[in-house]
Design a protein around this motif. Sequence first.
Motif, mmCIF file in Angstrom:
data_model
loop_
_atom_site.group_PDB
_atom_site.id
_atom_site.type_symbol
_atom_site.label_atom_id
_atom_site.label_comp_id
_atom_site.label_asym_id
_atom_site.label_seq_id
_atom_site.Cartn_x
_atom_site.Cartn_y
_atom_site.Cartn_z
ATOM 1 N N GLU A 306 0.664 -1.224 -0.014
ATOM 2 C CA GLU A 306 0.239 -0.030 -0.110
ATOM 3 C C GLU A 306 0.792 1.308 -0.062
ATOM 4 O O GLU A 306 0.659 2.151 -0.739
ATOM 5 C CB GLU A 306 -0.924 0.086 1.243
ATOM 6 C CG GLU A 306 -1.834 1.349 1.166
ATOM 7 C CD GLU A 306 -2.774 1.303 2.240
ATOM 8 O OE1 GLU A 306 -3.644 2.329 2.518
ATOM 9 O OE2 GLU A 306 -2.889 0.453 3.110
ATOM 10 N N TRP A 307 1.999 1.352 0.731
ATOM 11 C CA TRP A 307 2.641 2.423 0.969
ATOM 12 C C TRP A 307 4.163 1.984 0.693
ATOM 13 O O TRP A 307 4.615 0.793 1.353
ATOM 14 C CB TRP A 307 2.883 3.217 2.256
ATOM 15 C CG TRP A 307 1.606 3.791 2.771
ATOM 16 C CD1 TRP A 307 0.470 3.354 3.371
ATOM 17 C CD2 TRP A 307 1.025 5.152 2.272
ATOM 18 N NE1 TRP A 307 -0.542 4.214 3.541
ATOM 19 C CE2 TRP A 307 -0.353 5.695 2.835
ATOM 20 C CE3 TRP A 307 1.514 6.185 1.380
ATOM 21 C CZ2 TRP A 307 -0.841 6.638 2.610
ATOM 22 C CZ3 TRP A 307 1.040 7.327 1.573
ATOM 23 C CH2 TRP A 307 -0.418 7.549 2.160
ATOM 24 N N PHE A 308 4.899 2.430 0.024
ATOM 25 C CA PHE A 308 6.530 2.241 -0.184
ATOM 26 C C PHE A 308 7.099 3.190 -0.759
ATOM 27 O O PHE A 308 6.880 4.135 -1.028
ATOM 28 C CB PHE A 308 6.401 0.915 -1.193
ATOM 29 C CG PHE A 308 5.815 1.198 -2.557
ATOM 30 C CD1 PHE A 308 6.361 1.426 -3.670
ATOM 31 C CD2 PHE A 308 4.408 0.922 -2.801
ATOM 32 C CE1 PHE A 308 5.868 1.334 -4.881
ATOM 33 C CE2 PHE A 308 3.791 1.075 -3.823
ATOM 34 C CZ PHE A 308 4.506 1.204 -5.066
ATOM 35 N N TYR A 309 8.606 2.960 -0.745
ATOM 36 C CA TYR A 309 9.515 3.697 -1.335
ATOM 37 C C TYR A 309 10.471 3.343 -2.018
ATOM 38 O O TYR A 309 10.639 1.911 -2.125
ATOM 39 C CB TYR A 309 10.111 4.573 -0.216
ATOM 40 C CG TYR A 309 11.125 3.870 0.865
ATOM 41 C CD1 TYR A 309 12.495 3.859 0.566
ATOM 42 C CD2 TYR A 309 10.626 3.069 1.797
ATOM 43 C CE1 TYR A 309 13.262 3.178 1.363
ATOM 44 C CE2 TYR A 309 11.338 2.215 2.625
ATOM 45 C CZ TYR A 309 12.623 2.220 2.376
ATOM 46 O OH TYR A 309 13.448 1.496 3.307
ATOM 47 N N TYR A 310 11.329 4.058 -3.053
ATOM 48 C CA TYR A 310 12.253 3.528 -3.939
ATOM 49 C C TYR A 310 13.443 3.793 -3.535
ATOM 50 O O TYR A 310 13.978 4.997 -3.146
ATOM 51 C CB TYR A 310 12.021 4.222 -5.435
ATOM 52 C CG TYR A 310 12.840 3.653 -6.361
ATOM 53 C CD1 TYR A 310 13.058 2.483 -6.764
ATOM 54 C CD2 TYR A 310 13.594 4.422 -6.856
ATOM 55 C CE1 TYR A 310 13.974 1.895 -7.976
ATOM 56 C CE2 TYR A 310 14.711 4.086 -8.064
ATOM 57 C CZ TYR A 310 14.697 2.755 -8.328
ATOM 58 O OH TYR A 310 15.385 2.438 -9.374
ATOM 59 N N VAL A 311 14.571 2.870 -3.610
ATOM 60 C CA VAL A 311 16.122 2.891 -3.443
ATOM 61 C C VAL A 311 16.752 3.091 -4.599
ATOM 62 O O VAL A 311 16.851 1.882 -4.856
ATOM 63 C CB VAL A 311 16.576 1.704 -2.238
ATOM 64 C CG1 VAL A 311 17.959 2.088 -2.001
ATOM 65 C CG2 VAL A 311 15.683 1.981 -0.966
#
Length: 434
Positions: A306-311
């Motif tokens: 649902e919520w995520f971030y990118y590295v």
Amino acid sequence: MHRIDSHNARKNLFGVGKAGFHDNTDLEGQDATYLSPDWLNMIQEELANLLELNGIPLDPNNRSQLYALLATQVDLDALASAVEVRLQQLRDLLATKTALDQAINYVMSNIQQHKDATNPHPQYLLASTFGVHLKMNASLTTPTSDQHKVLGWNGEDGIYNYVIGSNWKWGKSGSGSLTFKPYRAYGTFLLNCVLDDIYVLRITAKYFNASGVKTHEELVINHNAKVRSATLKALLTIENGGYVELDWGLQISTSHMGQATIGLFVEDRVKRFSPVGYTSIVDSSNFTQDDSIEVLDDYSIYPNYEWFYYVSSTNQYLELNHLATFDSPVTKVPHYHRNSLTSNTDLYIVVEVGKQTVELPASDYVAVQIEVFRGATDASGNIVIEIPFSMREVERPNNEKLVYRVAYYTTEPDIASGIPAGSIDGIHELYVLP
């Protein structure tokens, strides 16, 4: 100055009386040409005199003194003209010496190229004659005309064009990377980006040295504003032999399609670098450069979080706990929110970020930024929206916690008083303490 004259130098190698170096393998019992101390001392003093007779003391720790002297000589043009005249005199005097005549023609042709160049520069003569690497200069006021354009860096005319979206869909986004590796050139380059109906453009520059090792990275373009057109500029400084990788992400504004054109410009010479190290990678499935073909949204490249971030360093998407609370917040700001709704539905999406130091009910929550975006679900009902870059970098002078809120609507909402009622499935919240 004199030619090598040791006892096993190859006689008449360059004409009568003109000895030279040779391996002498065709002569039985004869060693290769010896380097005599006298000849080496002559070469040493010829080179040393170039510096010392110009008032420059020899520095054993500096291996670029001759380059610095030649590359910064302010009267090189006058010197070139004087040399040209003198060489012509020598050629007239020694016209029967073929080898010298050929050497004179070679040097004179390079001098003429320098004089005839579109934008003559002292280092152009050095590059064409001696193959040195040229230092480029640019500033934020460098003109973006064709005369200053770096030709060929994109494999073509020096302007790279991104077109995103189609005539049927809203809220498109795209991302990718490209590499600029100039040939025999380094220094400062102007990155010029012209936007048309682009709401977001973010470019991160990753710098590499001549050995291909990344030295550092910086955010050079960070644009997030609802404007139909804009011109954004940044300076890229590349070390000698190095290169830069540009990671970009963009999103169109409230229209069907948009485009961004990116060019590189410098101040001071003909700008064709060939060959040039150039690669481009597009990693968004909804990216297209043909606006006559509908490209359906496809969110399969994103994980089912649902919520995520990118590295970017590892090219990974990492999950954020959607059950985070005020007392137990996540430690990374979100880059994306994913939802599952009705298939093939055009949507209005409200995204808000606020700050808070006191838990409910006595909350001191203050909204910092709120925006409305367009989007559409795919055939499976999925939608992934990107949190605007400006919402990821909220200042927190009092160590406040951040609250991210997302709500989805089928009709355009009025956000004058905050997130309104009537969303499809309520308000999605995430508490963050970076």
